[in-house]
Design a protein around this motif. Structure first.
Motif, PDB file in Angstrom:
ATOM      1  N   ASN A  61       4.770   7.472  -2.505  1.00 30.56           N
ATOM      2  CA  ASN A  61       4.745   6.992  -3.888  1.00 30.56           C
ATOM      3  C   ASN A  61       4.358   5.513  -3.953  1.00 30.56           C
ATOM      4  OD1 ASN A  61       5.536   9.517  -4.784  1.00 30.56           O
ATOM      5  ND2 ASN A  61       7.722   9.003  -4.834  1.00 30.56           N
ATOM      6  N   LEU A  62       4.891   4.703  -3.031  1.00 28.87           N
ATOM      7  CA  LEU A  62       4.542   3.284  -3.012  1.00 28.87           C
ATOM      8  C   LEU A  62       3.065   3.079  -2.682  1.00 28.87           C
ATOM      9  CD1 LEU A  62       7.657   1.815  -1.143  1.00 28.87           C
ATOM     10  CD2 LEU A  62       7.106   1.593  -3.569  1.00 28.87           C
ATOM     11  N   VAL A  63       2.544   3.875  -1.764  1.00 26.28           N
ATOM     12  CA  VAL A  63       1.128   3.758  -1.403  1.00 26.28           C
ATOM     13  C   VAL A  63       0.240   4.142  -2.576  1.00 26.28           C
ATOM     14  CG1 VAL A  63      -0.685   4.721   0.055  1.00 26.28           C
ATOM     15  CG2 VAL A  63       1.490   4.050   1.067  1.00 26.28           C
ATOM     16  N   HIS A  64       0.594   5.222  -3.288  1.00 30.68           N
ATOM     17  CA  HIS A  64      -0.214   5.649  -4.437  1.00 30.68           C
ATOM     18  C   HIS A  64      -0.171   4.596  -5.542  1.00 30.68           C
ATOM     19  CE1 HIS A  64       0.392  10.058  -3.016  1.00 30.68           C
ATOM     20  NE2 HIS A  64      -0.623   9.470  -2.396  1.00 30.68           N
ATOM     21  N   ALA A  65       0.978   3.948  -5.694  1.00 29.34           N
ATOM     22  CA  ALA A  65       1.067   2.890  -6.689  1.00 29.34           C
ATOM     23  C   ALA A  65       0.234   1.675  -6.289  1.00 29.34           C
ATOM     24  CB  ALA A  65       2.529   2.475  -6.894  1.00 29.34           C
ATOM     25  N   LYS A  66       0.165   1.403  -5.003  1.00 27.48           N
ATOM     26  CA  LYS A  66      -0.633   0.277  -4.508  1.00 27.48           C
ATOM     27  C   LYS A  66      -2.129   0.572  -4.573  1.00 27.48           C
ATOM     28  CE  LYS A  66       2.610  -2.603  -2.884  1.00 27.48           C
ATOM     29  NZ  LYS A  66       2.727  -4.041  -3.183  1.00 27.48           N
ATOM     30  N   ASP A  67      -2.499   1.865  -4.526  1.00 22.25           N
ATOM     31  CA  ASP A  67      -3.925   2.207  -4.546  1.00 22.25           C
ATOM     32  C   ASP A  67      -4.608   1.698  -5.799  1.00 22.25           C
ATOM     33  OD1 ASP A  67      -4.066   3.330  -2.105  1.00 22.25           O
ATOM     34  OD2 ASP A  67      -3.766   5.404  -2.772  1.00 22.25           O
ATOM     35  N   ALA A  68      -3.833   1.572  -6.861  1.00 22.84           N
ATOM     36  CA  ALA A  68      -4.436   1.070  -8.100  1.00 22.84           C
ATOM     37  C   ALA A  68      -4.862  -0.384  -7.947  1.00 22.84           C
ATOM     38  CB  ALA A  68      -3.443   1.226  -9.251  1.00 22.84           C
ATOM     39  N   GLU A  69      -4.221  -1.098  -7.042  1.00 22.74           N
ATOM     40  CA  GLU A  69      -4.594  -2.488  -6.807  1.00 22.74           C
ATOM     41  C   GLU A  69      -5.828  -2.540  -5.901  1.00 22.74           C
ATOM     42  OE1 GLU A  69      -1.287  -4.498  -5.176  1.00 22.74           O
ATOM     43  OE2 GLU A  69       0.114  -3.832  -6.736  1.00 22.74           O
ATOM     44  N   GLU A  70      -6.766  -3.348  -6.223  1.00 20.84           N
ATOM     45  CA  GLU A  70      -7.984  -3.458  -5.434  1.00 20.84           C
ATOM     46  C   GLU A  70      -7.758  -4.321  -4.199  1.00 20.84           C
ATOM     47  OE1 GLU A  70     -11.105  -4.921  -7.830  1.00 20.84           O
ATOM     48  OE2 GLU A  70     -11.115  -3.217  -9.207  1.00 20.84           O
ATOM     49  N   GLY A  71      -8.463  -3.975  -3.131  1.00 13.85           N
ATOM     50  CA  GLY A  71      -8.465  -4.830  -1.949  1.00 13.85           C
ATOM     51  C   GLY A  71      -7.854  -4.243  -0.697  1.00 13.85           C
ATOM     52  N   TRP A  72      -7.120  -3.103  -0.770  1.00 15.47           N
ATOM     53  CA  TRP A  72      -6.469  -2.571   0.424  1.00 15.47           C
ATOM     54  C   TRP A  72      -6.694  -1.064   0.538  1.00 15.47           C
ATOM     55  CZ3 TRP A  72      -4.483  -5.866   3.932  1.00 15.47           C
ATOM     56  CH2 TRP A  72      -4.126  -7.153   3.510  1.00 15.47           C
ATOM     57  N   ASP A  73      -6.902  -0.623   1.759  1.00 16.74           N
ATOM     58  CA  ASP A  73      -6.950   0.809   2.090  1.00 16.74           C
ATOM     59  C   ASP A  73      -5.757   1.136   2.978  1.00 16.74           C
ATOM     60  OD1 ASP A  73      -9.311   1.368   0.714  1.00 16.74           O
ATOM     61  OD2 ASP A  73     -10.533   0.664   2.403  1.00 16.74           O
ATOM     62  N   TYR A  74      -5.072   2.257   2.717  1.00 21.35           N
ATOM     63  CA  TYR A  74      -3.850   2.618   3.434  1.00 21.35           C
ATOM     64  C   TYR A  74      -4.074   3.868   4.279  1.00 21.35           C
ATOM     65  CZ  TYR A  74      -1.329  -0.698   0.482  1.00 21.35           C
ATOM     66  OH  TYR A  74      -0.906  -1.841  -0.143  1.00 21.35           O
ATOM     67  N   SER A  75      -3.419   3.864   5.446  1.00 18.61           N
ATOM     68  CA  SER A  75      -3.436   5.023   6.338  1.00 18.61           C
ATOM     69  C   SER A  75      -2.011   5.249   6.853  1.00 18.61           C
ATOM     70  CB  SER A  75      -4.388   4.779   7.518  1.00 18.61           C
ATOM     71  OG  SER A  75      -4.283   5.834   8.463  1.00 18.61           O
ATOM     72  N   ILE A  76      -1.520   6.505   6.776  1.00 16.59           N
ATOM     73  CA  ILE A  76      -0.152   6.841   7.166  1.00 16.59           C
ATOM     74  C   ILE A  76      -0.190   7.887   8.286  1.00 16.59           C
ATOM     75  CG2 ILE A  76       2.102   7.677   6.380  1.00 16.59           C
ATOM     76  CD1 ILE A  76       1.345   6.851   3.573  1.00 16.59           C
ATOM     77  N   SER A  77       0.614   7.664   9.316  1.00 17.73           N
ATOM     78  CA  SER A  77       0.703   8.621  10.428  1.00 17.73           C
ATOM     79  C   SER A  77       2.161   8.776  10.832  1.00 17.73           C
ATOM     80  CB  SER A  77      -0.135   8.149  11.625  1.00 17.73           C
ATOM     81  OG  SER A  77       0.322   6.900  12.093  1.00 17.73           O
ATOM     82  N   MET A  78       2.463   9.824  11.589  1.00 17.78           N
ATOM     83  CA  MET A  78       3.836  10.116  11.984  1.00 17.78           C
ATOM     84  C   MET A  78       3.911  10.525  13.449  1.00 17.78           C
ATOM     85  SD  MET A  78       4.556  13.951  10.456  1.00 17.78           S
ATOM     86  CE  MET A  78       6.006  14.185  11.480  1.00 17.78           C
ATOM     87  N   SER A  79       5.070  10.209  14.068  1.00 18.19           N
ATOM     88  CA  SER A  79       5.410  10.673  15.410  1.00 18.19           C
ATOM     89  C   SER A  79       6.877  11.076  15.373  1.00 18.19           C
ATOM     90  CB  SER A  79       5.178   9.578  16.461  1.00 18.19           C
ATOM     91  OG  SER A  79       3.825   9.186  16.503  1.00 18.19           O
ATOM     92  N   TYR A  80       7.239  12.051  16.204  1.00 18.49           N
ATOM     93  CA  TYR A  80       8.609  12.575  16.197  1.00 18.49           C
ATOM     94  C   TYR A  80       9.027  12.854  17.631  1.00 18.49           C
ATOM     95  CZ  TYR A  80      12.601  15.063  14.075  1.00 18.49           C
ATOM     96  OH  TYR A  80      13.855  15.436  13.680  1.00 18.49           O
ATOM     97  N   LEU A  81      10.153  12.294  18.049  1.00 20.39           N
ATOM     98  CA  LEU A  81      10.599  12.461  19.432  1.00 20.39           C
ATOM     99  C   LEU A  81      12.108  12.590  19.483  1.00 20.39           C
ATOM    100  CD1 LEU A  81      11.938   9.529  20.710  1.00 20.39           C
ATOM    101  CD2 LEU A  81       9.643   8.801  20.076  1.00 20.39           C
ATOM    102  N   GLU A  82      12.608  13.041  20.637  1.00 20.31           N
ATOM    103  CA  GLU A  82      14.043  13.109  20.879  1.00 20.31           C
ATOM    104  C   GLU A  82      14.351  12.540  22.264  1.00 20.31           C
ATOM    105  OE1 GLU A  82      15.799  16.961  21.118  1.00 20.31           O
ATOM    106  OE2 GLU A  82      14.430  17.696  22.667  1.00 20.31           O
ATOM    107  N   ILE A  83      15.545  11.993  22.407  1.00 16.38           N
ATOM    108  CA  ILE A  83      16.025  11.511  23.706  1.00 16.38           C
ATOM    109  C   ILE A  83      17.112  12.474  24.163  1.00 16.38           C
ATOM    110  CG2 ILE A  83      17.049   9.588  24.960  1.00 16.38           C
ATOM    111  CD1 ILE A  83      15.969   7.718  22.852  1.00 16.38           C
ATOM    112  N   TYR A  84      16.766  13.334  25.116  1.00 14.26           N
ATOM    113  CA  TYR A  84      17.686  14.372  25.600  1.00 14.26           C
ATOM    114  C   TYR A  84      17.948  14.127  27.083  1.00 14.26           C
ATOM    115  CZ  TYR A  84      19.363  18.990  27.045  1.00 14.26           C
ATOM    116  OH  TYR A  84      20.101  20.014  27.570  1.00 14.26           O
TER     117      TYR A  84
END
Length: 619
Positions: free
Chosen positions: A131-154
């Motif tokens: 939601n924050l990224v979509h709200a920022k998209d209206a502002e000119e000057g920045w492109d956003y990229s989001i990625s994820m990683s998921y791990l466990e310590i067993y």
């Protein structure tokens, strides 16, 4: 690419951020109240709570935190008051961390994951980031990229939940002291539904099991990493990277109450050890002295290094249970939370500036040359570019239009060039010095070889003469490796040389010299005296010498282990080796056959013979 660290804070001029601590009390479960004792802890207001003093039941111990969430607090209220305020920092290139802590069965996984009807912190935080990224998209000057990683310590092993077939992954630290895991799967996501597609199957890969205290107990620490990268659309292309760590810690366990055995007991030991290391890290950070913080003592604390005393905006949600059976676990969790709220982090924005350096360098060269030199013009024609094409380059125009960027890049380039010049001068100096030493060594070697050849020629020309002029060489021997002792031609002082007997080759200088029997001793450089090889035999009676040799040969051919060990320099191992050789090859025909035995060299045989003959003759 040029990277820089920019300290940014949203609270005026403050450049530090204290770890925010919230405590959540789960609802009281009547079925677990065996004695009807009621709750041992209760909330006083939105920031304070109290727990019964175990030393005196009529007294209570009070605690103050940033937030207290009572039994009736909803998932939405926990998220809005404790988690949402730190999420905006991620979009500004800073790190944020939210982790749940507490004993087993206190509701940590419910707080972080929740259910389909009551989603927890993780799904709400990811949705809010989009939601924050979509709200920022209206502002000119920045492109956003989001990625994820998921791990466990067993069991102290880092496992990739997005790639279940992967093995234990290492934890590394780059030159800027950022923690990362090479080989960890990083998936780009464009929406919350895209995130849900990857996250739900990965959550099923997490290790869980049933214990007496919890029907679905987490047997590992789970860490979800959301990375947000924003890139400026105008030159210079500034790039800011923010990371959000969402951590669901496994709960500390008392094996006497959980009934853990076998593999469950091993898992519990690993969990408690990592949580104990986490407590030591908090104590070290709060000590106020320059003691070593034991981040590396556990995989968990290594990954939480940014969250505790590092560069992240951190929130810790401490989950506790109200029943008396959880009293000591709750009491310990509250004490840990009270210590954790004193930790201070220092957030900063990591910014990378992507600027081409070559156009700036050429523009500066043209500026120094006055713009009319023929040499820069030839360089451009050689590269296949015309002055009009170079002048119309948008990167060059935009860079020259910003003096601040120009100054930073010029300073950076000068620093790099100075370092390169220093390294180049140092290497050149070392090479010149080495070459000079090699030339001196070669010169000495040639001089020494010429004198050795002269000595050899003199020996050939007068083979029958009784006397020869004394030859004395004062040149130091040449050694390629001073630390390694090798046979070399040493300076000799010769007097009254006899006719040659046989030819000896000295390998060091490759010079063939006829070796003569000397009537007197030869002085060596180290001051030792060298006699003829068999001078000790010539001093003995011939008949007694032969008798001693026959006696030794008889013992070698007929003696057992005990008799063989009576000989000098023959131990138990060598005696058995001689018996084995005798069984395979028959008896020794002469003493020199000993040299055929494994490990018996010519030098060792000579020493053996001398020691036994002198011993037999009583010398």
């Amino acid at each position: 690419m040029a990277a820089q660290r920019v300290t940014v804070s949203s609270d005026g001029n403050k450049k530090i951020s204290r770890v925010r601590v919230a405590v959540r009390l789960r609802p009281y479960l009547d079925k677990e109240d065996e004695k009807g004792e009621g709750p041992c802890v209760r909330g006083l207001d939105k920031q304070n709570l109290e727990i019964v003093n175990w030393r005196n039941a009529t007294e209570t111990v009070k605690y103050h935190f940033d937030a207290f969430h009572g039994e009736k607090t909803t998932q939405q209220e926990v998220f809005l008051s404790s988690v949402k305020p730190v999420l905006s920092h991620v979009l500004n290139g800073q790190n944020a961390s939210v982790f749940a802590y507490g004993p087993t069965g206190a509701g940590k996984t419910h707080t972080m994951l929740g259910s389909a009807e009551k989603p927890g912190v993780i799904p709400r935080a990811v949705r809010e980031v989009f939601n924050l990224v979509h709200a920022k998209d209206a502002e000119e000057g920045w492109d956003y990229s989001i990625s994820m990683s998921y791990l466990e310590i067993y069991n102290e092993k880092v496992l990739d939940l997005l790639s279940p077939s992967s093995q234990d992954l290492p934890i590394r630290q780059d030159k800027d002291k950022n923690i990362f895991i090479p080989g960890l799967t990083n998936v780009t996501i464009s929406s919350f539904s895209d995130f849900d597609t990857h996250f739900v199957p990965a959550s099923l890969n997490r290790t869980t099991a049933s214990t007496k205290m919890n029907q679905r107990s987490s047997r590992s620490h789970a860490i979800l990493l959301i990375k947000v990268v924003r890139t400026s659309r105008v030159l210079p292309h500034r790039q800011q990277t923010g990371k959000l760590y969402l951590v669901d810690l496994a709960g500390s366990e008392d094996n006497r109450r959980t009934g853990n055995q076998g593999i469950r007991l091993k898992e519990s030991g690993a969990i408690n050890l990592s949580l104990f290391t986490l407590s030591k890290v908090v104590d070290s950070l709060n000590s106020g002295t320059s003691v070593r913080v034991p981040y590396r003592d556990s995989k968990l604390t290594r990954l939480l290094q940014d969250s505790l005393g590092g560069s992240a905006h951190s929130v810790m949600i401490t989950n506790i249970a109200p029943e008396y059976k959880y009293y000591f676990d709750t009491f310990s969790a509250l004490n840990f939370a009270a210590k954790s709220k004193m930790i201070v982090n220092k957030p900063f924005t990591r910014e990378t500036v992507a600027v081409p350096v070559l156009p700036v360098k050429r523009a500066r060269e043209e500026h120094k040359a006055g713009g009319s030199g023929s040499e820069p013009h030839r360089k451009k024609q050689k590269d296949g570019k015309t002055p009009e094409q170079d002048a119309s380059s948008p990167s060059a125009d935009s860079i020259l239009a910003e003096p601040s960027v120009m100054d930073r890049l010029i300073a950076l380039e000068k620093l790099v060039m100075n370092c390169q010049n220093k390294d180049r001068l140092s290497v050149t100096k070392d090479v010149a010095q080495s070459r000079k030493e090699i030339q001196e060594l070669k010169k000495k070697q040639k001089e020494f070889e010429s004198k050795a050849m002269l000595f050899s020629q003199v020996a050939k020309e007068t083979p029958g003469s009784a006397e020869e002029p004394v030859f004395k060489n004062t040149t130091a021997p040449l050694q390629r490796k001073p630390a390694r002792q090798q046979a070399v031609v040493q300076p000799l002082q010769v007097s009254q040389l006899q006719p040659p007997v046989h030819l000896a080759v000295f390998k060091k200088q490759s010079v063939c010299v006829k070796k003569r029997e000397l009537s007197s001793r030869i002085e060596l450089p180290d001051g030792k005296e060298n006699m003829k090889e068999n001078s000790w035999e010539s001093q003995l009676d011939t008949q007694m010498l032969e008798q001693s040799k026959q006696k030794i040969l008889h013992i070698l051919n007929s003696g057992g282990v005990k008799e063989l060990k009576s000989l000098q320099q023959i131990g138990d191992k060598k005696a058995k080796l001689l018996l084995g050789w005798r069984e395979l090859n028959g008896q020794f025909t002469k003493l020199e056959d000993l040299e055929k035995v494994e490990g018996m060299t010519e030098k060792r045989f000579a020493s053996f013979l001398k020691a036994n003959i002198l011993s037999a003759m009583g010398k």
